[in-house]
Design a protein around this motif. Structure first.
Motif, PDB file in Angstrom:
ATOM      1  N   LEU A 125       8.483  34.467 -29.256  1.00  0.00           N
ATOM      2  CA  LEU A 125       7.629  35.294 -30.116  1.00  0.00           C
ATOM      3  C   LEU A 125       7.133  34.546 -31.354  1.00  0.00           C
ATOM      4  N   ASP A 126       7.689  33.385 -31.623  1.00  0.00           N
ATOM      5  CA  ASP A 126       7.258  32.587 -32.777  1.00  0.00           C
ATOM      6  C   ASP A 126       5.846  32.058 -32.508  1.00  0.00           C
ATOM      7  N   PRO A 127       4.864  32.444 -33.304  1.00  0.00           N
ATOM      8  CA  PRO A 127       3.480  32.015 -33.045  1.00  0.00           C
ATOM      9  C   PRO A 127       3.254  30.511 -33.160  1.00  0.00           C
ATOM     10  N   GLU A 128       4.173  29.802 -33.805  1.00  0.00           N
ATOM     11  CA  GLU A 128       4.046  28.347 -33.930  1.00  0.00           C
ATOM     12  C   GLU A 128       4.483  27.620 -32.660  1.00  0.00           C
ATOM     13  N   VAL A 129       5.329  28.259 -31.862  1.00  0.00           N
ATOM     14  CA  VAL A 129       5.906  27.608 -30.677  1.00  0.00           C
ATOM     15  C   VAL A 129       5.012  27.850 -29.459  1.00  0.00           C
ATOM     16  N   LYS A 130       4.584  26.782 -28.812  1.00  0.00           N
ATOM     17  CA  LYS A 130       3.625  26.890 -27.711  1.00  0.00           C
ATOM     18  C   LYS A 130       4.274  26.853 -26.329  1.00  0.00           C
ATOM     19  N   MET A 131       5.493  26.293 -26.228  1.00  0.00           N
ATOM     20  CA  MET A 131       6.201  26.261 -24.946  1.00  0.00           C
ATOM     21  C   MET A 131       7.690  26.406 -25.204  1.00  0.00           C
ATOM     22  N   GLY A 149      15.592  42.514 -14.686  1.00  0.00           N
ATOM     23  CA  GLY A 149      14.527  43.425 -15.102  1.00  0.00           C
ATOM     24  C   GLY A 149      14.196  43.306 -16.575  1.00  0.00           C
ATOM     25  N   GLU A 150      15.205  43.034 -17.384  1.00  0.00           N
ATOM     26  CA  GLU A 150      14.985  42.870 -18.824  1.00  0.00           C
ATOM     27  C   GLU A 150      14.143  41.630 -19.097  1.00  0.00           C
ATOM     28  N   LYS A 156       6.452  39.990 -19.134  1.00  0.00           N
ATOM     29  CA  LYS A 156       5.199  40.670 -18.777  1.00  0.00           C
ATOM     30  C   LYS A 156       4.559  41.365 -19.968  1.00  0.00           C
ATOM     31  N   ASN A 157       5.363  41.940 -20.851  1.00  0.00           N
ATOM     32  CA  ASN A 157       4.828  42.835 -21.869  1.00  0.00           C
ATOM     33  C   ASN A 157       4.902  42.333 -23.304  1.00  0.00           C
ATOM     34  N   GLU A 158       5.748  41.348 -23.570  1.00  0.00           N
ATOM     35  CA  GLU A 158       5.911  40.918 -24.961  1.00  0.00           C
ATOM     36  C   GLU A 158       5.596  39.446 -25.194  1.00  0.00           C
ATOM     37  N   ASP A 174      13.749  37.035  -6.872  1.00  0.00           N
ATOM     38  CA  ASP A 174      12.426  37.389  -6.351  1.00  0.00           C
ATOM     39  C   ASP A 174      11.561  38.040  -7.424  1.00  0.00           C
ATOM     40  N   GLU A 175      12.165  38.859  -8.269  1.00  0.00           N
ATOM     41  CA  GLU A 175      11.400  39.552  -9.312  1.00  0.00           C
ATOM     42  C   GLU A 175      10.758  38.562 -10.276  1.00  0.00           C
ATOM     43  N   LEU A 176      11.457  37.447 -10.511  1.00  0.00           N
ATOM     44  CA  LEU A 176      10.910  36.424 -11.403  1.00  0.00           C
ATOM     45  C   LEU A 176       9.794  35.644 -10.722  1.00  0.00           C
ATOM     46  N   LEU A 177       9.998  35.329  -9.458  1.00  0.00           N
ATOM     47  CA  LEU A 177       8.973  34.598  -8.705  1.00  0.00           C
ATOM     48  C   LEU A 177       7.690  35.414  -8.587  1.00  0.00           C
ATOM     49  N   GLU A 178       7.818  36.724  -8.531  1.00  0.00           N
ATOM     50  CA  GLU A 178       6.642  37.585  -8.381  1.00  0.00           C
ATOM     51  C   GLU A 178       5.726  37.524  -9.599  1.00  0.00           C
ATOM     52  N   ILE A 179       6.275  37.271 -10.781  1.00  0.00           N
ATOM     53  CA  ILE A 179       5.427  37.231 -11.984  1.00  0.00           C
ATOM     54  C   ILE A 179       5.084  35.800 -12.397  1.00  0.00           C
TER      55      ILE A 179
END
Length: 205
Positions: A125-131, A149-150, A156-158, A174-179
């Protein structure tokens, strides 16, 4: 090939056609976004490839961060180089104590993984950090130290639109691979460990 056809001319013609086709495809690829990248599989090279991306960021003067979920305080080449030479550009957090068979304390492993994830969210969430590299997060997810899921919901949302997140470790959920925008499975064809060769400096750490 005709008897007197020049092989160099034929090659140049083929390459010119390939370049024209490639240029046409590349002209349509204009978008940019922060990627979710997953390196998984039984083969060696998942973290190695991810650190290659971190060093690319450093070379471009981009702020980046590493959060290690499982690996303990082992002295590795990448950690030493980043902490000694590039700490101004890359934050390096080693939050784990080693693999679960080393700690033999699930409660402590879960607490460490939770602390690592909370720190990871701050860095993402730090706007200075790019990766942000989440090294061995897949291992923590495999043992259900953190609900997948967390992780998925946050990414996905934050996750900021232009922030890249790289995730490593075997057995990606699988849930991670899907996104994932980019997912790579490392396949082991040969490994020196099978021949009795231990992990060596400059290769594994």
């Amino acid at each position: 090939m005709a008897e007197h056809e020049d092989p160099n001319a034929r090659h140049n013609e083929k390459m010119a056609k390939k370049k024209a086709a490639r240029d046409k495809i590349m002209a349509t690829k204009t978008g940019e976004k922060g990627l979710i990248v997953v390196h998984t599989g039984k083969g060696k090279g998942k973290s190695t490839a991810a650190f290659g991306m971190i060093f690319r960021c450093i070379a471009h003067g981009m702020r980046c961060a590493v959060v290690q979920f499982i690996k303990g305080g082992m002295d590795t080449g990448e950690r030493r180089l980043i902490e000694e030479r590039f700490s101004d550009l890359c934050t390096f957090e080693t939050m784990g104590e080693g693999f679960t068979w080393e700690t033999q304390d699930r409660e402590r492993d879960v607490a460490n993984a939770r602390a690592a994830w909370e720190r990871a969210k701050e860095l993402i969430l730090d706007p200075e950090v790019k990766m942000v590299l989440l090294d061995e997060l897949n291992i923590a997810l495999r043992y259900d130290y953190i609900p997948v899921g967390e992780i998925v919901d946050f990414l996905k949302n934050e996750k900021p639109e232009m922030t890249h997140v790289v995730i490593t470790g075997r057995n990606a959920k699988d849930e991670l691979l899907e996104i994932a925008d980019l997912a790579t499975e490392m396949t082991m064809l040969a490994h020196p460990f099978r021949a009795g060769v231990k992990a060596q400096q400059g290769v594994e750490f």
